[in-house]
Each structure stands twice: as C-alpha cells, then as structure tokens.
Design an enzyme around this catalytic site. Structure first.
Site, PDB file in Angstrom:
ATOM      1  CG  HIS A 165      -3.232  -3.522   3.269  1.00  0.00           C
ATOM      2  ND1 HIS A 165      -2.108  -3.062   3.919  1.00  0.00           N
ATOM      3  CD2 HIS A 165      -3.939  -2.429   2.924  1.00  0.00           C
ATOM      4  CE1 HIS A 165      -2.147  -1.742   3.974  1.00  0.00           C
ATOM      5  NE2 HIS A 165      -3.242  -1.339   3.385  1.00  0.00           N
ATOM      6  CB  CYS A 213      -0.982  -0.049   1.166  1.00  0.00           C
ATOM      7  SG  CYS A 213      -2.422   0.972   0.866  1.00  0.00           S
ATOM      8  CD  GLU A 259      -0.753  -6.325   4.898  1.00  0.00           C
ATOM      9  OE1 GLU A 259      -0.493  -6.646   3.714  1.00  0.00           O
ATOM     10  OE2 GLU A 259      -0.852  -5.138   5.270  1.00  0.00           O
TER      11      GLU A 259
HETATM   12  N1  GLN Z   1      -1.975   6.741   3.043  1.00  0.00           N
HETATM   13  C1  GLN Z   1      -2.096   6.024   1.822  1.00  0.00           C
HETATM   14  C2  GLN Z   1      -3.487   6.173   1.196  1.00  0.00           C
HETATM   15  O1  GLN Z   1      -4.420   6.547   1.851  1.00  0.00           O
HETATM   16  C3  GLN Z   1      -1.753   4.549   2.007  1.00  0.00           C
HETATM   17  C4  GLN Z   1      -2.711   3.831   2.900  1.00  0.00           C
HETATM   18  C5  GLN Z   1      -2.180   2.507   3.395  1.00  0.00           C
HETATM   19  O2  GLN Z   1      -0.997   2.242   3.370  1.00  0.00           O
HETATM   20  N2  GLN Z   1      -3.058   1.675   3.904  1.00  0.00           N
HETATM   21  O3  GLN Z   1      -3.642   5.920   0.024  1.00  0.00           O
END
Ligand code: GLN
Length: 539
Positions: free
Chosen positions: A508, A384, A510
């Site tokens: 994600h 992400c 994970e």
């Molecule tokens: N802050 C970033 C976004 O909102 C990444 C979010 C994250 O890593 N879950 O896109």
C-alpha cells in the site's frame, strides 16, 4: 526538560477536523525546532482498528511497525513527514486490557480496582512514558470523540489531573453554524459546549472555530466573552479547498507563536525554510491540466474508506500540476448482467485504479474494469487487492484459465492467488496478517525500477493472500512482468503489463505518500494518465 502537552479536543461534535488541527499544530511546532509528536486516544474497546469495517470507521491506516490504527494517523504522518509507531495510539481496548492484566498479576493486591485512580493513573503513566522515552518537547494529544461521551470520560479526567502537575494547553475545536436565510453565525452551540467542558474541570486556552467562512468580528467577540479568552485566542478554521491549507490559515493568525508563548517553551533554532513554508498554501497553484481518475472499489460510498489513496492522488496531482477529478465507481455496478457497455461507466477517465479490499463482493466488477484498462491501454494502478485482481484478470483472459480466482473468494482449481502456508494456521483476528514495512527487491529494466529509481524499496503491507508461485512461470511466459519480489524471491511484490502503463503492487504505497514527496507509483500513474488525456484531446 519535561515534555509539555497540547490537548486537542471537541466539546460539541466530532468529525469537524480535530485530526487536521492536531497535525497542523505538530507541523507548526516542528518548524520552530521543537520535537513535537501527536498521540491519539480513541475510546472504543477494540484493541486497535484491525478488525473494524472501513465502511463504518473509515480507512484502517498501517504504520511501519505493522500497527493497524485510526485514519487520523495518516493525516499526522502526511503533515509532519515523520513515521509514528504504536505507542502513539492509545485506545480504550489497550487501556482496559492492560489494567486487567495488571490486576491478574497481583499489582493491586488488597485494593478494589477503580476507574479513578487506577485507570486514570495508568493513562497518565502511558502518556508520560511515551513522551519521555522519545524526549519530546511537546506532545499533542488528540481526544477522539466528544467531551461528555462515556467512552472517553476517564481519559478526559486523566488529562485534568495531568494538568495539575504538567504544563497543559487546551485547544477546543468547535463548530459555528450559520443559518443561510439570516446570514448570521450562531455561537450558542459553542456556549453550551463550553459549559460541558468546564464541568469536566477543563478550561480552553484556544478555541478553534470550524465554520464555512471566517468569523465575523461580532461572533469572535461573543465567543471570547463567554470563554473568558481574548479575541485573538478565538481561531478561524474556515472551509478550504484543501486540508493542506490549514497550517497556513492557523499560522496567519499567530497560533504558532501564541502556542509557544502559552506553553512557556524556550526558543529553539527555528528551521527558517519550514517556517516560511508554513505561510504558503500548497493548494493555491492548482493547474488547469485536467486529469480524471476512476477509483473502482467496494467501499466507495464512504470516501474516508480510501482516505490515503485519495490523498496520494492529491499529492501527485499537486506535484504534476494536474487538476484532479476522482470518480468513485462502485464496482458492483459493473457486475449487473443488464449492463452491457463498460465504456459507459468508465468513459472520460484516463486512469483506472483498483484499491485494496477484503471479501469477494464487487471483485468481478473490478476484474472487468482491469480488463477494460488493459485492452484499451488506459493507465492502471492496482493496490494490494488491485494487484491480485490484475493477476487473476491476466490468468483468465491471457492464459485462458477461465476459472482463475483467489482462494479468498472461492474454491477453484486455479487459485492464482492463494494463502501463505503460515497464514493458513492463523485463526485469531487482529494483527495476524502480513503487516507493516516489508522490503522488496526490484528487477532492473522494469517499469517499477524506472519509477522507484532503485533496486531496494520498503513499503507497508496489510494482507493475507499472495500470488501463487505455481503460476509464476506461466504468467511470465505469456508476457506478464514480475518486477519485484521479497528479497528471498519467494513472494511476488509488483507485477506489470508490457504493452501499456499497468502496474500492481502487493503493498500500500499510499500510506507513505506525503504532499512534499508523493508516492512514486502514484506520481507516475498520474503523469501517464495526464499524457493519455492529452493524447485523447488531440484525436
Ligand atoms: N483481501 C486481500 C488479502 O487479504 C487483499 C487485502 C488488501 O487489499 N489490503 O490478501
């Protein structure tokens, strides 16, 4: 058949692994063929975990349906291998917003709305509705916090009332401290905590004792005496190297059979393979092939903030036969101008991972770590935010766009990461991001394709920002691989380096990693890091 209930609570202190006990019980009952699912109650007045700070509360876990829930849900899913949905998460916020909405609708006309019976009835109704709709044989209800807290008192009362009409078995998780100097396990805290539980009208059927080692005979008998239970109902939950050992520890004390008996469940067709697996401690065959992974993030001081990342690494290490060491590195450390040699901090690690995160703090340090990985061909995995920063690093140092950045952090002429149009209009908080399971299409011939082994995948998301399509062509021209997008091709999902193992995903993965089926990207990352470590040893 009506659903029966196992209630897992703590009457002494929280944070001693009730979630793992709950998950282990669900796993054991599942092995015996019962449809058993966990439900968790959290007393806070937040509607869900979406607005919580991972620094204070640990990781925000995301379900397929996009619910942002407590990190215990990660433990549940990893143990039982099934996906849960929002009905399994009950919070004080959900209960009270529903009761007030009902009152406004006129559901209680003429009455004064009270905690007992209105709120307690609503709690019971929600529990029964979820368990009946899913046709559960057993629902395992975990009560967050400690019995005696104001926050969960009405919930505990609702459970007392539920036990008057339904089969409810109560498991109390306690802590048995040991004074090092004397070498004696102390039962007094448990005795006092038991009184608190009984004051609420609840009597435990089993007491699970968290302790550094197994209970002495004397300790077990004393707790049995004070609780009026047989010594066999006082269960060891001693410290182990791995949380995945707990089902085997509990089953070796026959908690599985005793629970089935106590619940009065009819015998079902057991899954012999799963029952046999219960007895096996999956962490027993640790390999000696060392692999050191640096996790460079901003919430590293509280490892719970990255609970699923840690577990996904553990699953992959178990599958690949690696002796894993995770080095948690505070990314801000790398921003210090007096700090010259990034190698000093990252030395000894043969894989670098940048996990998800929000806000600009520490991002410049993460970008430095990513550059270090790319230039030194150290395997890299970006999750992400880690993928967004991988794109920024490439734009800055390969495309030469020095001011490339994310619109989340700063106003820049080159926002290679920007906000989606539909997100720009959102002003409310909570469940307003790109959340939950999203399908992605992978391009054949890419690293991502060789890792997943298929063209269509689904992973969970939680973010607001995206790769800016205006920069896609330039990035690809300079060698960055865009290996997956949403099926309509509109949003970038996975990016890669060409020259070495480096992969970043907007998702994600994970959240869906399980001990028996590690997340593919993590597994290949660990294998690449093991290979890198082996090569280094040869030099
Ligand atoms: N802050 C970033 C976004 O909102 C990444 C979010 C994250 O890593 N879950 O896109």
């Amino acid at each position: 058949m009506q659903t029966k209930y196992v209630v897992v609570l703590g009457s002494l202190l929280s944070g001693i692994g009730k979630g793992i006990v709950t998950a282990s019980i669900a796993k054991m009952l599942d092995a015996y063929g019962y449809n058993a699912m966990p439900l968790k109650f959290d007393g806070y007045l937040n509607y869900d975990c979406g607005t919580m700070n991972p620094f204070r509360h640990g990781e925000v876990f995301v379900l397929d349906d996009g619910s942002e829930v407590d990190m215990d849900f990660g433990t549940y899913e990893r143990f039982i291998g099934k996906s849960l949905d929002k009905a399994f998460s009950l919070t004080g916020g959900k209960v009270f917003s529903e009761i007030i909405a009902k009152e406004r609708k006129g559901d209680f006309l003429g009455t004064d709305v009270q905690i007992i019976p209105h709120v307690t009835d609503l709690v019971m109704e929600k529990i029964e509705k979820t368990s009946e709709e899913r046709k559960l044989d057993v629902m395992i209800i975990e009560v967050g916090g400690t019995v005696g807290d104001i926050e969960n008192s009405y919930f505990v009362e609702a459970l007392r009332q539920l036990a008057l009409k339904r089969k409810v078995v109560i498991v109390d998780v306690t802590y048995v401290p040991e004074l090092q100097a004397v070498g004696e396990q102390k039962t007094k805290p448990t005795q006092i905590a038991l009184r608190g539980l009984m004051q609420e009208g609840l009597r435990p059927d089993f007491i699970v004792c968290r302790a550094t080692r197994r209970l002495d005979d004397k300790t077990r008998k004393k707790i049995a005496l004070f609780s009026g239970l047989s010594p066999s109902a006082i269960i060891d939950d001693n410290d182990t190297n791995s949380i995945y050992s707990l089902p085997a520890i509990l089953a070796s004390q026959n908690l599985d059979k005793m629970l089935i008996d106590k619940l009065g469940l009819e015998l079902k067709k057991t899954n012999d393979e799963k029952v046999a697996a219960l007895k096996v401690d999956p962490s027993a065959n640790i390999s000696t092939k060392k692999v050191n992974i640096a996790v460079v993030g901003k919430y590293v001081n509280l490892h719970d903030s990255y609970a699923s990342v840690k577990e996904a690494l553990v699953h992959s290490a178990m599958a690949a036969g690696a002796d894993l060491k995770i080095n948690w590195i505070e990314s801000e450390l790398m921003e210090d101008s007096s700090f010259k040699n990034i190698d000093d901090i990252l030395r000894g690690n043969s894989g670098i991972l940048v996990p998800g995160g929000f806000g600009s703090r520490g991002t410049e340090g993460m970008i430095k770590a990513i550059r270090h990985a790319r230039e030194n061909k150290i395997p890299y995995l970006g999750l992400c935010l880690g993928m967004q920063l991988m794109t920024i690093e490439y734009a800055r140092n390969v495309l030469g766009l020095d001011d490339a950045n994310s619109a989340e952090f700063t106003d820049t002429k080159n926002p290679v990461i920007h906000i989606m149009e539909e997100q720009e209009k959102v002003t409310t908080k909570g469940a307003t991001m790109r959340l939950g399971a999203w399908e992605a299409k992978i391009k054949p011939g890419t690293l991502a394709h060789s890792i997943y082994g298929k063209e269509s995948i689904s992973e969970r998301h939680r973010h607001r920002y995206e790769v800016n399509n205006a920069y896609r062509d330039a990035l690809v021209e300079k060698g960055m691989v865009i290996s997956a997008t949403t099926p309509d091709g509109n949003l970038v999902e996975i990016v890669e380096w060409k020259d070495s193992f480096g992969i970043g995903t907007q998702a994600h993965p994970e959240f869906k990693s399980r001990p028996e089926s590690p997340a593919p990207l993590f597994l290949q990352f660990i294998k690449a890091a093991m290979e890198a470590q082996r090569m280094k040893a040869l030099v």
